[in-house]
Enzyme design. Structure first.
Site, PDB file in Angstrom:
ATOM      1  CE1 TYR A 176      26.857  75.328  26.773  1.00 31.29           C
ATOM      2  CE2 TYR A 176      29.156  75.687  27.319  1.00 31.29           C
ATOM      3  CZ  TYR A 176      27.811  75.783  27.645  1.00 31.29           C
ATOM      4  OH  TYR A 176      27.450  76.328  28.842  1.00 31.29           O
TER       5      TYR A 176
ATOM      6  NE  ARG B 195      21.636  61.836  40.759  1.00 33.10           N
ATOM      7  CZ  ARG B 195      21.071  60.908  41.546  1.00 33.10           C
ATOM      8  NH1 ARG B 195      21.646  59.740  41.713  1.00 33.10           N
ATOM      9  NH2 ARG B 195      19.953  61.162  42.170  1.00 33.10           N
TER      10      ARG B 195
ATOM     11  CB  THR C 272      14.353  60.246  37.337  1.00 38.70           C
ATOM     12  OG1 THR C 272      13.703  59.084  37.857  1.00 38.70           O
ATOM     13  CG2 THR C 272      13.939  61.454  38.152  1.00 38.70           C
TER      14      THR C 272
ATOM     15  CE  LYS D 291      13.706  58.788  41.756  1.00 34.21           C
ATOM     16  NZ  LYS D 291      13.631  60.006  40.963  1.00 34.21           N
TER      17      LYS D 291
ATOM     18  CG  ASP E 218       7.226  62.766  38.069  1.00 28.76           C
ATOM     19  OD1 ASP E 218       7.981  61.882  37.654  1.00 28.76           O
ATOM     20  OD2 ASP E 218       7.588  63.651  38.869  1.00 28.76           O
TER      21      ASP E 218
ATOM     22  CD  GLU F 247      23.521  77.384  24.639  1.00 25.34           C
ATOM     23  OE1 GLU F 247      23.310  78.194  23.738  1.00 25.34           O
ATOM     24  OE2 GLU F 247      23.840  77.708  25.795  1.00 25.34           O
TER      25      GLU F 247
HETATM   26  C1  LIG Z   1       8.212  61.403  41.320  1.00 26.61           C
HETATM   27  C2  LIG Z   1       9.507  62.147  41.211  1.00 26.61           C
HETATM   28  N1  LIG Z   1       9.597  63.151  40.343  1.00 26.61           N
HETATM   29  C3  LIG Z   1      10.729  63.873  40.212  1.00 26.61           C
HETATM   30  C4  LIG Z   1      11.845  63.584  40.965  1.00 26.61           C
HETATM   31  C5  LIG Z   1      13.037  64.486  40.863  1.00 26.61           C
HETATM   32  O1  LIG Z   1      14.106  63.909  40.259  1.00 26.61           O
HETATM   33  P1  LIG Z   1      15.565  64.555  40.424  1.00 26.61           P
HETATM   34  O2  LIG Z   1      16.020  64.246  41.784  1.00 26.61           O
HETATM   35  O3  LIG Z   1      16.340  63.884  39.315  1.00 26.61           O
HETATM   36  O4  LIG Z   1      15.420  66.022  40.168  1.00 26.61           O
HETATM   37  C6  LIG Z   1      11.797  62.523  41.861  1.00 26.61           C
HETATM   38  C7  LIG Z   1      13.007  62.210  42.664  1.00 26.61           C
HETATM   39  O5  LIG Z   1      13.035  61.574  43.628  1.00 26.61           O
HETATM   40  C8  LIG Z   1      10.602  61.795  41.998  1.00 26.61           C
HETATM   41  O6  LIG Z   1      10.491  60.805  42.890  1.00 26.61           O
END
Ligand SMILES: Cc1ncc(COP(=O)(O)O)c(C=O)c1O
Length: 426
Positions: free
Chosen positions: A47, A228, A219, A222, A193, A49
């Site tokens: 842990y 993950r 993320t 990918k 994002d 935090e």
């Molecule tokens: C553009 C985008 N943002 C956020 C996410 C979310 O990621 P997670 O599945 O790790 O929550 C994804 C997942 O496919 C994504 O394509």
């Protein structure tokens, strides 16, 4: 404790499935063995935090070093001043970022899910559409490219607090400077994002969002080929615009608000075993080996798009700049659902996907999304893309022929034997 053979047998079966199949899900990849190893270590017991040097628990001197390395390495990759490596996933990263920047009921503007956007960019079934008032821009019907005029018009009329760019199913580069320009006009923040193309951005193969977007989330699993998870980054830290002060009356920086929004705002203890795996993946990204890998991803995606077009498949926007493509199957009279399910039988894995202006439901869809990060990790080059497209086409042109599906499945298996996956594992 007795070994749980039920679960371990299933894990073995999943490894075999991954070995035999052609993995074309654009959001998946195969991590290195050391990235996987880190996730199955004693770090899962800890842990922690808080943040390195400022924890709520004792015994954090080792995980502090690990988390700091993850932060330092990802900052080096993207040449940015701030990183939070604790979000458990991409969705968690977006939730925390929005919590740091927005109040409930504030307006946000994102790319419509049905046009390639992501659930967390304002979909009504997601926290982002429930907590905030979401507006959307789309892509142009004739080109499949982001409709920047629509984005600008919505921004000027609705005046959102946050404009979100980035997508889950968009194969082209993004004009971040243009988005920032309209955001400045209306005093909005811009979030990119970059979950999908992050690996290409890391090595300069696509425009960088960092110069123009206040915040960048991603993320890590990918194109970054890590475990993950999620991250939140800023090119430069800045004073928060909400006038929030600490007990001594000092205005807090945005980095502080984001850290607070991750923990304790939206998460509890960080997953230090995953953060260790992120640190390893970030170290790998800093190598020339990753540069060659991600260059090959882009070359493979372009070769694949060309091979599909040659067989009269309709790729949205006509091609790709990144690692994926979206294919409209309406001219082939096949739904996305049918294509996904039939290809699955032959161990070719991809996902059905709505295409812009789709007339079918999200459960059926008119398209498929195809990505090359995973097969590129397997070692495939441009010439192999033709083979993959041929195998897909053999299924899609004889969609109800079970004998043909069985033959293709055998061909897929022998093709994939050329590209071993985790030979170190039994
Ligand atoms: C553009 C985008 N943002 C956020 C996410 C979310 O990621 P997670 O599945 O790790 O929550 C994804 C997942 O496919 C994504 O394509």
């Amino acid at each position: 404790m007795q070994k749980d053979t039920v679960i371990f047998d299933l894990i073995d079966k999943e490894l075999e499935r991954q070995r035999h199949g052609i993995e074309l899900i654009a959001s998946e990849n195969f991590t290195s063995l050391q990235v996987m190893e880190a996730m199955g270590t004693s770090l899962t017991n800890k842990y922690a935090e808080g943040y390195p040097g400022k924890r709520y628990y004792g015994g954090c001197e080792i995980v502090d070093q690990i988390e700091q390395l993850a932060i330092d390495r990802v900052k080096q990759i993207f040449n940015c001043a701030y990183a939070n490596v604790q979000p458990h996933s991409g969705a968690q990263a977006n939730a925390a970022l929005m919590m740091a920047v927005l109040k409930a009921g504030d307006k946000i503007l994102g790319l419509d899910l049905s046009m390639g956007g992501h659930l967390t960019h304002g979909s009504p079934v997601n926290f982002s559409g429930k907590l905030y008032k979401a507006f959307f821009y789309g892509v142009k019907k004739d080109t499949g490219l982001i409709d920047y005029e629509m984005l600008e018009e919505k921004a000027r009329t609705e005046k959102p607090v946050l404009i979100i760019c980035g997508a889950s199913a968009y194969s082209r580069d993004i004009d971040y400077a243009r988005i920032r320009k309209v955001a400045d006009e209306i005093n909005a923040f811009v979030l990119c994002d970059m979950a999908h193309p992050a690996g290409l951005i890391a090595k300069g193969l696509l425009s960088s969002p960092f110069e123009h977007c206040h915040f960048v989330t991603s993320t890590t699993h990918k194109t970054l080929r890590g475990p993950r998870g999620g991250i939140i980054l800023m090119k430069t830290d800045f004073e928060n615009p909400f006038g929030l002060k600490d007990p001594k009356g000092n205005v807090r920086m945005m980095s502080h608000l984001i850290d607070m929004a991750v923990f304790p705002g939206t998460q509890g203890g960080p997953l230090e075993h995953v953060i260790a795996a992120k640190a390893i993946a970030f170290g790998e990204i800093l190598t020339d080996e990753f540069t060659s890998y991600i260059n090959q991803v882009q070359l493979n995606a372009q070769a694949m798009a060309k091979a599909f077009v040659a067989k009269d498949y309709h790729i949205i926007s006509g091609g790709t700049d990144n690692h994926l493509m979206l294919i409209d199957l309406r001219n082939k009279n096949i739904t996305g659902k049918k294509a996904q399910e039939t290809l699955d039988k032959a161990h070719i894995t991809l996902n059905k996907n709505a295409v812009p202006f789709d007339d079918k439901s999200p459960f059926v869809t008119s398209g498929i999304r195809v990505g090359v990060p995973a097969i590129t990790t397997r070692g495939m080059k441009e010439a192999d893309m033709q083979t993959v497209v041929d195998l897909i086409d053999r299924i899609l042109t004889n969609i109800d022929d079970e004998k043909n599906i069985a033959t293709v499945k055998e061909d897929v298996k022998s093709f994939m034997n050329q590209f071993p996956l985790y030979p170190e594992l039994k």
